[in-house]
Structure formats: C-alpha cells, structure tokens
Motif scaffolding. Structure first.
Motif, PDB file in Angstrom:
ATOM      1  N   ILE A  26       0.871  -1.187   0.000  1.00 37.29           N
ATOM      2  CA  ILE A  26       0.000   0.000   0.000  1.00 37.29           C
ATOM      3  C   ILE A  26       0.907   1.236   0.000  1.00 37.29           C
ATOM      4  O   ILE A  26       1.656   1.463   0.956  1.00 37.29           O
ATOM      5  N   PRO A  27       0.884   2.019  -1.073  1.00 38.31           N
ATOM      6  CA  PRO A  27       1.758   3.194  -1.146  1.00 38.31           C
ATOM      7  C   PRO A  27       1.235   4.328  -0.241  1.00 38.31           C
ATOM      8  O   PRO A  27       0.041   4.398   0.059  1.00 38.31           O
ATOM      9  N   PRO A  28       2.129   5.189   0.230  1.00 42.23           N
ATOM     10  CA  PRO A  28       1.683   6.337   1.036  1.00 42.23           C
ATOM     11  C   PRO A  28       0.894   7.321   0.176  1.00 42.23           C
ATOM     12  O   PRO A  28       1.084   7.391  -1.047  1.00 42.23           O
ATOM     13  N   SER A  29       0.035   8.055   0.828  1.00 38.46           N
ATOM     14  CA  SER A  29      -0.770   9.050   0.108  1.00 38.46           C
ATOM     15  C   SER A  29       0.108  10.199  -0.365  1.00 38.46           C
ATOM     16  O   SER A  29       1.181  10.467   0.178  1.00 38.46           O
ATOM     17  N   LYS A  30      -0.363  10.880  -1.384  1.00 33.59           N
ATOM     18  CA  LYS A  30       0.329  12.029  -1.937  1.00 33.59           C
ATOM     19  C   LYS A  30      -0.510  13.279  -1.684  1.00 33.59           C
ATOM     20  O   LYS A  30      -1.685  13.328  -2.025  1.00 33.59           O
ATOM     21  N   ASP A  31       0.114  14.283  -1.060  1.00 30.34           N
ATOM     22  CA  ASP A  31      -0.579  15.547  -0.759  1.00 30.34           C
ATOM     23  C   ASP A  31      -0.344  16.500  -1.923  1.00 30.34           C
ATOM     24  O   ASP A  31       0.728  17.077  -2.049  1.00 30.34           O
ATOM     25  N   SER A  32      -1.332  16.646  -2.776  1.00 26.11           N
ATOM     26  CA  SER A  32      -1.165  17.445  -3.986  1.00 26.11           C
ATOM     27  C   SER A  32      -1.268  18.945  -3.696  1.00 26.11           C
ATOM     28  O   SER A  32      -1.806  19.372  -2.670  1.00 26.11           O
ATOM     29  N   ALA A  33      -0.746  19.734  -4.625  1.00 17.59           N
ATOM     30  CA  ALA A  33      -0.829  21.192  -4.507  1.00 17.59           C
ATOM     31  C   ALA A  33      -2.288  21.645  -4.518  1.00 17.59           C
ATOM     32  O   ALA A  33      -2.672  22.585  -3.805  1.00 17.59           O
ATOM     33  N   ILE A  34      -3.100  20.975  -5.318  1.00 13.32           N
ATOM     34  CA  ILE A  34      -4.518  21.337  -5.396  1.00 13.32           C
ATOM     35  C   ILE A  34      -5.177  21.195  -4.024  1.00 13.32           C
ATOM     36  O   ILE A  34      -5.913  22.071  -3.570  1.00 13.32           O
ATOM     37  N   TYR A  35      -4.877  20.071  -3.361  1.00 10.88           N
ATOM     38  CA  TYR A  35      -5.495  19.846  -2.056  1.00 10.88           C
ATOM     39  C   TYR A  35      -4.954  20.818  -1.008  1.00 10.88           C
ATOM     40  O   TYR A  35      -5.700  21.350  -0.196  1.00 10.88           O
ATOM     41  N   GLN A  36      -3.642  21.061  -0.988  1.00 10.29           N
ATOM     42  CA  GLN A  36      -3.068  22.009  -0.042  1.00 10.29           C
ATOM     43  C   GLN A  36      -3.682  23.401  -0.211  1.00 10.29           C
ATOM     44  O   GLN A  36      -4.015  24.089   0.761  1.00 10.29           O
ATOM     45  N   ASN A  37      -3.837  23.831  -1.452  1.00  8.18           N
ATOM     46  CA  ASN A  37      -4.444  25.139  -1.711  1.00  8.18           C
ATOM     47  C   ASN A  37      -5.889  25.186  -1.230  1.00  8.18           C
ATOM     48  O   ASN A  37      -6.351  26.204  -0.705  1.00  8.18           O
ATOM     49  N   MET A  38      -6.596  24.059  -1.422  1.00  9.49           N
ATOM     50  CA  MET A  38      -7.989  24.015  -0.975  1.00  9.49           C
ATOM     51  C   MET A  38      -8.068  24.162   0.547  1.00  9.49           C
ATOM     52  O   MET A  38      -8.903  24.900   1.079  1.00  9.49           O
ATOM     53  N   VAL A  39      -7.178  23.465   1.277  1.00 14.07           N
ATOM     54  CA  VAL A  39      -7.168  23.546   2.732  1.00 14.07           C
ATOM     55  C   VAL A  39      -6.881  24.966   3.193  1.00 14.07           C
ATOM     56  O   VAL A  39      -7.578  25.525   4.054  1.00 14.07           O
ATOM     57  N   PHE A  40      -5.867  25.585   2.615  1.00 15.18           N
ATOM     58  CA  PHE A  40      -5.503  26.950   3.014  1.00 15.18           C
ATOM     59  C   PHE A  40      -6.583  27.953   2.633  1.00 15.18           C
ATOM     60  O   PHE A  40      -6.878  28.882   3.384  1.00 15.18           O
ATOM     61  N   ASP A  41      -7.183  27.782   1.451  1.00 11.69           N
ATOM     62  CA  ASP A  41      -8.262  28.688   1.043  1.00 11.69           C
ATOM     63  C   ASP A  41      -9.438  28.603   2.018  1.00 11.69           C
ATOM     64  O   ASP A  41     -10.062  29.612   2.360  1.00 11.69           O
TER      65      ASP A  41
END
Length: 242
Positions: A26-41
C-alpha cells in the motif's frame, strides 16, 4: 472541504490519507498542490469571515474567532448598553477600574488585536482627563478601563473642525454658549438689593419714574438646576471581558 476522493493520484486508503504499508503493498498518500491550496483557502476564508486579516506569522487566528463564537459573537471590550444596575455575567461597567492583565487575559489579548485599532494611552494621561480611553495601567501587569458613568457621549470630531480641541476619550466640563440678553427701558430705574440676614436670603427693589434718564442694570433671580443638560434616560454602559 473534504478529502480529495476524486483525485486518484492522492492515493487515499478508505477515503483518508495513509502513511502506506510496504508489507501489503500500500503506497503512502500524496498531498497534492490542489489539495493544499484548498485547505488553506478554506482556512483563510474562515479567518476573513471572522473579521480578521490572515497573517502567516500567527497560528491562533481561527482559535480566536471560535472563542468569539462560543461567547455568543460578543466582541470583548466593545461597549454595549445594559438595562440593569448590575452588569450581566462576564461583563463589567465602564467605571475606570484597574484590571489585572493575567486575570483578564482574554480581554487584554482582544483589545491588543491590531486589526481593531484600539488606542491605549498612559495611565498618567488617563488620570489627567482622558477617561474615555483604555490605559496601559502600570505598564506591565495592569490596564485600566474607560469611565463613562453619568457623562454624555459625544462623537469624536476627527478633524471635522467643530470640536477638534477635544482629544479622543477626553473629558470636557459643561458650559453655556456665549449669548446676550436684551432688556427694554422706559426711564424707570429699578434699584435692587440682595443679601442674607440671620440665615435668610432677602431681595428688595425700588422703582423710580420721572423725567430723568437713568442707566443701570437689574439682577434677575436664579432659576434651573446645578448643571446644563438635555432631557435624558439613564442606561448602563458595559463591556464583555469573557
């Protein structure tokens, strides 16, 4: 706001992020730029709607907004009118009291929020007549509340030019605007005497009326109360400290 479930590249496990499991491939999850921006927004929008300006050097802005919501939306230190002789729970009257910064830490922190632009003056200035401001108290462990008891509130001139000599929060005594009184003369001079005899005030007058012209002044009796004021209703002005 939600987990990026539609992004296959995020590699979620059961709908959530995972550190991965090499044994079970099971590979580790990848935190994408799209998701990081969504969290900060999302966080920035919440902070902005809460009345604060997002600041990357602070990590408690959202917590402060939540505290405000828990208190019923009350803004600590802001004045409100109260129809009672005793302030409600978690509130105080504006009576110029000296407060301990550690005991009233939430209030002290809220007043010092730079977004609110509240002016603090020295306690020396406060004691010299700027009763309508917050003071820094002893400069280290205390601060002082404004005092508005029994005084009328006047809107700050702020360079309009009508009452610009009065500083923000400065107390002014009452006064009468300069004016004249006009009297009519008819060759009659009223001679008046005022005095006090055996604890009793007296007033006597004598009128003269002949062909001569006289000049003089007449003293009128006192009227009114002990101050100049409009009609009013007394309410208590208070502030929340928690």
């Amino acid at each position: 706001m939600d987990y990026p479930k539609s992004d296959a590249g995020a590699r979620l496990q059961n709908g959530k992020f995972t550190d991965g499991d090499p044994v079970n491939n099971i590979p580790p999850s990848k935190d994408s730029a799209i998701y990081q921006n969504m969290v900060f927004d999302e966080l920035i929008n919440a902070i902005t709607e809460g009345g604060a300006t997002p600041d990357e050097t602070k990590s408690d802005q959202l917590a402060g907004i939540i505290r405000q919501l828990k208190s019923g939306g009350r803004i600590l230190g802001e004045p409100f009118w109260h129809l009672g002789e005793t302030p409600p729970a978690k509130a105080l009257q504006f009576s110029g009291q000296l407060l301990d910064r550690s005991e009233y830490s939430e209030l002290w922190e809220a007043l010092n929020n730079e977004d609110r632009n509240i002016i603090f003056i020295s306690d020396t200035e406060w004691l010299n007549g700027r009763f309508g401001c917050w003071s820094t108290g002893n400069g280290s462990t205390t601060f002082r509340a404004p005092m508005t008891q029994a005084d009328f509130i006047r809107v700050f001139d702020n360079s309009r030019g009508i009452n610009q000599q009065q500083l923000l929060g400065q107390w002014e005594s009452d006064e009468l605007k300069s004016h004249n009184h006009t009297t009519t003369a008819d060759n009659r001079l009223i001679l008046s005497r005022h005095g006090r005899d055996a604890g009793v005030d007296y007033h006597s007058s004598k009128a003269r009326n002949d062909d001569a012209n006289y000049s003089g002044s007449q003293m009128t009796g006192h009227t009114g109360g002990s101050e100049t004021k409009p009609r009013s209703v007394a309410w208590m002005q208070s502030f929340w400290f928690q």
